[in-house]
Scaffold this motif. Sequence first.
Motif: not given
Length: 449
Positions: A113-120
Amino acid sequence: MKRLRLIAALTLASITSTTHAADLMSAWQAAQTRDPEIAAARALHQQAAFRLEQAKALWEPTLSAGGTVGVGGADSRTKGAEAMGQNDVTFKTNVYLGALTRASIGAQKAWISPEREAQSKQLEISAQIADAQWQQAQQNLIMHTAQRYFDVVGAELKLNSLQRQEKAVQQAANEIKKRQAIGDASVMDVQETIANLFEIQAQVLTQENNLAMMKVAYRQLVGQAPTQLLAPPNLSFTYVNLVDANIWVQQSKQQSPSLKIMRLQQAIQGQEAKRIKAGNAMTVDWVAQAQLDRLSGLGMHGSASNQLAQYMVGMQINVPLSTGGMVESREREALKQVEKLRYDQEAAEQVIEQRVRDAWQSLSSAPARLQALTQSEKASKARLAATRKAHRTGARTTNELLGAEHDATQAELAVMQLRIQTAIDQLRLFAASGDLGEAQLSQVNALLK
């Protein structure tokens, strides 16, 4: 009698404890427990631990459970089935009124999940910003404490000098009146002396008001009235290692909390661009689900019941096909914000470099300026002593004596103000270079007397 002695001893001890000389360190320690701005910064800093927990939780499995109870119905028909060796069998079930129960449980864990990775990453960087903000808040409090401390010290010293000058002018006024009474002074001399007396009295009153307001500001920050504050000593000193100014500038660009915050804000905005871009990216999740439906009641064929159980464990893939260009446009907008923050950082670096060089230049020239002002003070005092002696013999006028008194006072104030400014410039240089802390404050405090 013993009780009276004990009470007297305790009273003396309390008086002694409340009238001890205060220094910078005690003021700083008291301000840490009282200042609302540092309390707010402390609370913000404590939030950083929760952001790190949130960053980790983004990749942990999420569990959910649900249940439903109610009244419902169902009508189903299966045609062309096989049962008990019979082909083309038709099954009909019907419940027009029955009790319905439904239970479900599910689990999901993000894998790709690239989106979760960025949020993290954003949450982790946000925690680093909180650390830099806490460092900046501590440095600001040190500077505020030192500034208000030395404001009171400088105001008290200036008031003392003005009061001594007032006393000298008062003595001169008394003398000139006596001399006028015996015909040794003119009316003009008396009037000029009285005018000078009124002028210095007005300055004393103004300085008393300034000192009162500075004491209020000190008390608001520290929580206690300023009592016997220690002042810089009457000697020439430089206590900072003044290496090349370029080294201090380079250190400020690396360690300045404000520049750290700006760099981290760029990193967060960069991750925001990645998060937006992830709107077009494929995501893969591990999923597990189980559901049970049960319906029992009355139907067209009598009592009936239906039960359906489903469960699965596997992967769930989501591939966005088109967003109509929205994602691409928002990503370009986010990248422009990163560019804007980078230019803001360059402007801030220039301001900080100016502050560092200003503090460095002030400190590097302080010994020479202090030596010049000290010599000027000595010369002014020598001129005052000579003028006072000549005034007694009539070789100097009263106005010349008052002028010498004024010059000597101003020279004394200039030396005092330079010593105080040198102490503040030391802290300013450390603050601008991002290296101001309790250790640096202790260095300045050790030179007070």
